[in-house]
Design a protein around this motif. Structure first.
Motif, PDB file in Angstrom:
ATOM      1  N   VAL A  52       0.872  -1.182   0.000  1.00 56.38           N
ATOM      2  CA  VAL A  52       0.000   0.000   0.000  1.00 56.38           C
ATOM      3  C   VAL A  52       0.908   1.231   0.000  1.00 56.38           C
ATOM      4  O   VAL A  52       1.658   1.461   0.938  1.00 56.38           O
ATOM      5  N   GLY A  54      -0.152   4.557  -1.275  1.00 50.81           N
ATOM      6  CA  GLY A  54      -0.939   5.688  -1.765  1.00 50.81           C
ATOM      7  C   GLY A  54      -0.776   6.913  -0.869  1.00 50.81           C
ATOM      8  O   GLY A  54      -1.205   8.011  -1.204  1.00 50.81           O
ATOM      9  N   LYS A 114       7.465   8.114  -0.908  1.00 56.53           N
ATOM     10  CA  LYS A 114       8.276   7.503   0.155  1.00 56.53           C
ATOM     11  C   LYS A 114       9.036   6.269  -0.324  1.00 56.53           C
ATOM     12  O   LYS A 114      10.142   6.010   0.136  1.00 56.53           O
ATOM     13  N   ASP A 147       4.830   1.154   3.152  1.00 55.93           N
ATOM     14  CA  ASP A 147       5.827   1.705   2.235  1.00 55.93           C
ATOM     15  C   ASP A 147       7.263   1.856   2.744  1.00 55.93           C
ATOM     16  O   ASP A 147       8.188   1.836   1.952  1.00 55.93           O
ATOM     17  N   ILE A 156       1.534   3.224  17.106  1.00 57.45           N
ATOM     18  CA  ILE A 156       1.106   2.066  16.314  1.00 57.45           C
ATOM     19  C   ILE A 156      -0.050   1.413  17.071  1.00 57.45           C
ATOM     20  O   ILE A 156      -0.098   1.494  18.309  1.00 57.45           O
ATOM     21  N   ILE A 164       2.001  -3.806  13.047  1.00 60.05           N
ATOM     22  CA  ILE A 164       2.868  -3.127  12.072  1.00 60.05           C
ATOM     23  C   ILE A 164       2.251  -3.183  10.677  1.00 60.05           C
ATOM     24  O   ILE A 164       2.913  -2.930   9.683  1.00 60.05           O
ATOM     25  N   GLN A 171      -6.238  -2.904   8.160  1.00 57.44           N
ATOM     26  CA  GLN A 171      -6.203  -3.909   9.219  1.00 57.44           C
ATOM     27  C   GLN A 171      -7.570  -4.131   9.858  1.00 57.44           C
ATOM     28  O   GLN A 171      -7.718  -4.993  10.727  1.00 57.44           O
TER      29      GLN A 171
HETATM   30  N1  UGB Z   1      -1.661   4.556   2.641  1.00 57.38           N
HETATM   31  C1  UGB Z   1      -2.297   4.370   1.441  1.00 57.38           C
HETATM   32  O1  UGB Z   1      -1.885   3.549   0.616  1.00 57.38           O
HETATM   33  N2  UGB Z   1      -3.421   5.099   1.195  1.00 57.38           N
HETATM   34  C2  UGB Z   1      -3.932   5.990   2.079  1.00 57.38           C
HETATM   35  O2  UGB Z   1      -4.973   6.614   1.794  1.00 57.38           O
HETATM   36  C3  UGB Z   1      -3.247   6.171   3.301  1.00 57.38           C
HETATM   37  C4  UGB Z   1      -2.111   5.439   3.555  1.00 57.38           C
HETATM   38  P1  UGB Z   1       0.716   5.691   7.388  1.00 57.38           P
HETATM   39  P2  UGB Z   1      -0.925   5.161   9.715  1.00 57.38           P
HETATM   40  O3  UGB Z   1       2.866   0.524  11.095  1.00 57.38           O
HETATM   41  O4  UGB Z   1       3.449   2.298  12.071  1.00 57.38           O
HETATM   42  C5  UGB Z   1      -0.671   2.605  10.208  1.00 57.38           C
HETATM   43  O5  UGB Z   1       0.090   7.014   7.242  1.00 57.38           O
HETATM   44  O6  UGB Z   1      -2.178   4.970   8.909  1.00 57.38           O
HETATM   45  C6  UGB Z   1      -0.477   3.727   2.928  1.00 57.38           C
HETATM   46  C7  UGB Z   1      -1.562   1.696  11.011  1.00 57.38           C
HETATM   47  O7  UGB Z   1      -2.906   2.169  10.878  1.00 57.38           O
HETATM   48  O8  UGB Z   1       2.194   5.564   7.301  1.00 57.38           O
HETATM   49  O9  UGB Z   1      -0.773   6.368  10.554  1.00 57.38           O
HETATM   50  C8  UGB Z   1       0.790   4.522   3.135  1.00 57.38           C
HETATM   51  O10 UGB Z   1       1.409   4.825   1.905  1.00 57.38           O
HETATM   52  C9  UGB Z   1      -1.120   1.629  12.462  1.00 57.38           C
HETATM   53  O11 UGB Z   1      -1.918   0.699  13.179  1.00 57.38           O
HETATM   54  O12 UGB Z   1       0.334   4.972   8.764  1.00 57.38           O
HETATM   55  O13 UGB Z   1      -0.759   3.929  10.683  1.00 57.38           O
HETATM   56  C10 UGB Z   1       1.582   3.586   4.036  1.00 57.38           C
HETATM   57  O14 UGB Z   1       2.262   2.624   3.285  1.00 57.38           O
HETATM   58  C11 UGB Z   1       0.341   1.226  12.561  1.00 57.38           C
HETATM   59  O15 UGB Z   1       0.450  -0.116  12.212  1.00 57.38           O
HETATM   60  C12 UGB Z   1       0.494   2.877   4.849  1.00 57.38           C
HETATM   61  O16 UGB Z   1      -0.711   3.040   4.140  1.00 57.38           O
HETATM   62  C13 UGB Z   1       1.185   2.099  11.684  1.00 57.38           C
HETATM   63  O17 UGB Z   1       0.673   2.162  10.321  1.00 57.38           O
HETATM   64  C14 UGB Z   1       0.353   3.390   6.279  1.00 57.38           C
HETATM   65  O18 UGB Z   1       0.082   4.766   6.278  1.00 57.38           O
HETATM   66  C15 UGB Z   1       2.600   1.585  11.612  1.00 57.38           C
END
Ligand code: UGB
Length: 596
Positions: A118, A120, A132, A267, A303, A353, A401
């Motif tokens: 993922v 995006g 990224k 990512d 997280i 994660i 998740q």
């Molecule tokens: N992403 C998308 O592909 N599309 C979107 O619209 C948004 C994001 P963030 P987040 O492992 O540390 C997550 O923003 O959402 C991709 C989990 O929810 O980096 O704050 C984006 O490109 C959390 O439970 O993370 O938090 C990236 O690859 C915890 O596990 C991915 O989604 C945390 O990650 C995550 O997006 C973590």
């Protein structure tokens, strides 16, 4: 009404739907026929897209939004009736017999896996201007995250094919979810680098679309502030990956090709693949329909926590509870200290994660029922306590998740905990915010992400029998980190611990200030003593023994300030630059046996 004559029958239907759903305001400002007609067409083109890209269309989106906004206004607890408790899962100890067995099973299964990244998100917390996945995971070799992931997938593919009894050479499919923010640049990165060695036919890019913004509790769609003929949109979250995979039809293609597993990942985690073979082995051995990869979590760490939720009516599920919800849930459920560390120094709830391994068959069965729709949430920023108006428009969001939330209690949902040093070091925070992280909690910055790679590789080689000097503490961009020898290898050199152990023999030692880059498949260390920088490159058909004493001035890390804009962003955000003072580099281009 005046503009109706301009519209096709389909557009009239859409306009009626919008009016029926209380969206009249979208048409109030329309000019008379003959004026701005192209903009009006563009408006409907956007409405069609928004309608098609949401399971159940815009009608469902608006209905779901009204319901969630009403719950939010009423302060409804999403966990009402549920009691949290600490779930049990498989805890891996790197290098022990059970780890090695899981790794072997994982490699056996890998040819039946597809990977989904993922990618995006723009990463607002990181504040990086590029995508990224183009960031270097480490700057010793400058390998970017996407290249590293692809090389790991190819290494798994090769190792798994070697074990396949039927001798077939299978190709592991790799899908990447992009968005308008990342799509073009992701494609360019792949195309300008020959897809980093994977066949373009193995790669599928699926672009997620944004969803409509909402202006108020009645879910009135927000007009774009810059264009009155457009609806404002924002990202819907990584949960879109499920509906996109489903609607693209790719899941059935994979299923028909005999695949059994689908692995989702994020990512910027340069360590992830250290734990993939063993985790896939856990999925296969334990027959998990859903397996979440987790690490020990520090309380309040950003997280989510993997939690068992048991409802008063007997329902029970193992699910991620997002970090901002875990503390209030625990406080309301008999844990007076909320999200706190226990005697181990960690939260008793393992940290999610966001690496999920799903069994493909049951996944497809579930998506046939849901269309890939994931339980959403809304997070409006209200102007005041009356909760009647928002500071800025909001939208529904969903997380990948949360997939297990709709599963029946019979689904086998488990998790696998790996050591953080082995499996998790994401790059999410900009240097300024990282420097403010309370001591003891992870920085999750470009600096810590890179240092974690050297640390993991050093610790793995130590376990394989090499003597690796202890790290020294250094401060980069206001973050104190452990600096280990800069040890980097290509995934095809060693993706599993048993493979790595075979390649380190005799008494090898590496000093703290050393750098070693292993760029080849059959490179064996036998009694190497390294104090400096050593780079070994070889073609796959060469077998190279590396031994003896290597000493030179080596490569040196020089401090760089993140505010110094004369230095490229990829470098200054990590707070150091590697100065390549002196090294020994040897390249073996011919097949055969060699010694160095
Ligand atoms: N992403 C998308 O592909 N599309 C979107 O619209 C948004 C994001 P963030 P987040 O492992 O540390 C997550 O923003 O959402 C991709 C989990 O929810 O980096 O704050 C984006 O490109 C959390 O439970 O993370 O938090 C990236 O690859 C915890 O596990 C991915 O989604 C945390 O990650 C995550 O997006 C973590």
């Amino acid at each position: 009404q005046k503009n109706l004559q301009l519209l096709s029958p389909d557009q009239v239907e859409l306009a009626k739907m919008l009016v029926d759903m209380g969206q009249n305001h979208l048409f109030y400002h329309w000019a008379d026929p003959g004026v701005e007609d192209e903009d009006k067409k563009a408006f409907f083109a956007q409405v069609v897209k928004l309608d098609q890209n949401y399971p159940g269309g815009l009608v469902s989106y608006i209905r779901n939004a009204r319901e969630l906004l009403a719950d939010s206004k009423a302060g409804k607890n999403p966990f009402d009736g549920f009691t949290p408790s600490v779930p049990t899962g498989e805890v891996l100890t790197h290098g022990d017999d059970s780890f090695l067995n899981f790794e072997e099973e994982g490699i056996k299964e890998a040819w039946r896996a597809a990977f989904v990244l993922v990618a995006g998100g723009l990463g607002e917390r990181l504040g990086y201007n590029g995508i990224k996945v183009a960031l270097p995971a480490e700057t010793t070799t400058g390998t970017c995250f996407l290249q590293h992931y692809i090389e790991c997938i190819l290494a798994l593919q090769e190792a798994s094919n070697k074990m396949a009894k039927d001798g077939c050479q299978r190709e592991i499919p790799f899908a990447i979810m992009t968005s308008d923010d990342t799509h073009t640049r992701t494609l360019q990165l792949l195309e300008s680098n020959n897809y980093f060695g994977i066949k373009p036919s193995q790669v599928t890019l699926l672009k997620q679309e944004k969803v409509a913004c909402l202006d108020d509790n009645d879910a009135r769609l927000a007009q774009d502030p810059h264009n009155k003929y457009r609806i404002q949109t924002k990202p819907h979250g990584h949960g879109d990956v499920h509906s996109l995979l489903y609607s693209s039809g790719i899941l059935n293609v994979w299923h028909s090709a005999g695949l059994k597993w689908i692995l989702f990942f994020q990512d910027t985690n340069g360590l992830l693949f250290n734990a993939i073979p063993a985790s896939l082995g856990v999925s296969s051995t334990r027959q998990f329909h859903v397996n979440s990869l987790a690490v020990p979590r520090k309380a309040k760490e950003a997280i989510g926590g993997i939690t068992r939720l048991t409802h008063a009516d007997g329902r029970s599920m193992v699910i991620n509870v997002e970090y901002n919800q875990l503390d209030p849930l625990l406080r309301a459920s008999g844990y007076p200290d909320g999200d706190a560390n226990c005697e181990t120094g960690y939260s008793p709830f393992p940290g999610n994660i966001n690496q999920l391994i799903l069994e493909l068959g049951p996944y497809i069965d579930e998506l046939k029922k849901t269309g890939g729709a994931i339980k959403e949430f809304v997070n409006p920023k209200y102007k005041d306590a009356s909760k009647t108006s928002f500071k800025s428009s909001t939208r529904l969001e969903c997380m990948m998740q949360d997939y297990p939330k709709t599963l029946p209690p019979t689904a086998r949902v488990g998790f696998t905990v790996a050591d953080t040093w082995l499996a998790y070091a994401p790059v999410k925070n900009n240097p300024e915010d990282a420097a403010k992280v309370p001591k003891g909690n992870p920085y999750h910055s470009a600096t810590s992400g890179e240092m974690a790679i050297y640390r993991a590789n050093s610790l793995i080689l130590r376990k394989a029998g090499a003597k690796i000097d202890d790290p020294v503490a250094q401060v980069f961009n206001g973050q104190e980190v452990e600096v280990w020898p800069q040890i980097v290898w290509k995934p095809k050199w060693g993706l599993t611990f048993s493979e790595i152990k075979k390649k380190v023999r005799g008494n090898c030692s590496i000093s703290q200030r050393s750098t070693i880059v292993i760029n080849g498949r059959n490179i064996f260390f036998e009694g190497l003593s390294l104090d400096g920088a050593l780079l070994v490159n070889s073609v796959d058909e060469a077998e190279v023994k590396v031994g003896g004493s290597v000493q030179n001035k080596g490569w040196v890390m020089e401090n760089v300030d993140y505010k110094d804009t004369s230095v490229p962003e990829e470098i200054r955000t990590r707070g150091f630059r590697i100065s390549k003072v002196e090294q020994l580099e040897r390249t073996f281009k011919e097949p055969g046996k060699f010694s160095l």
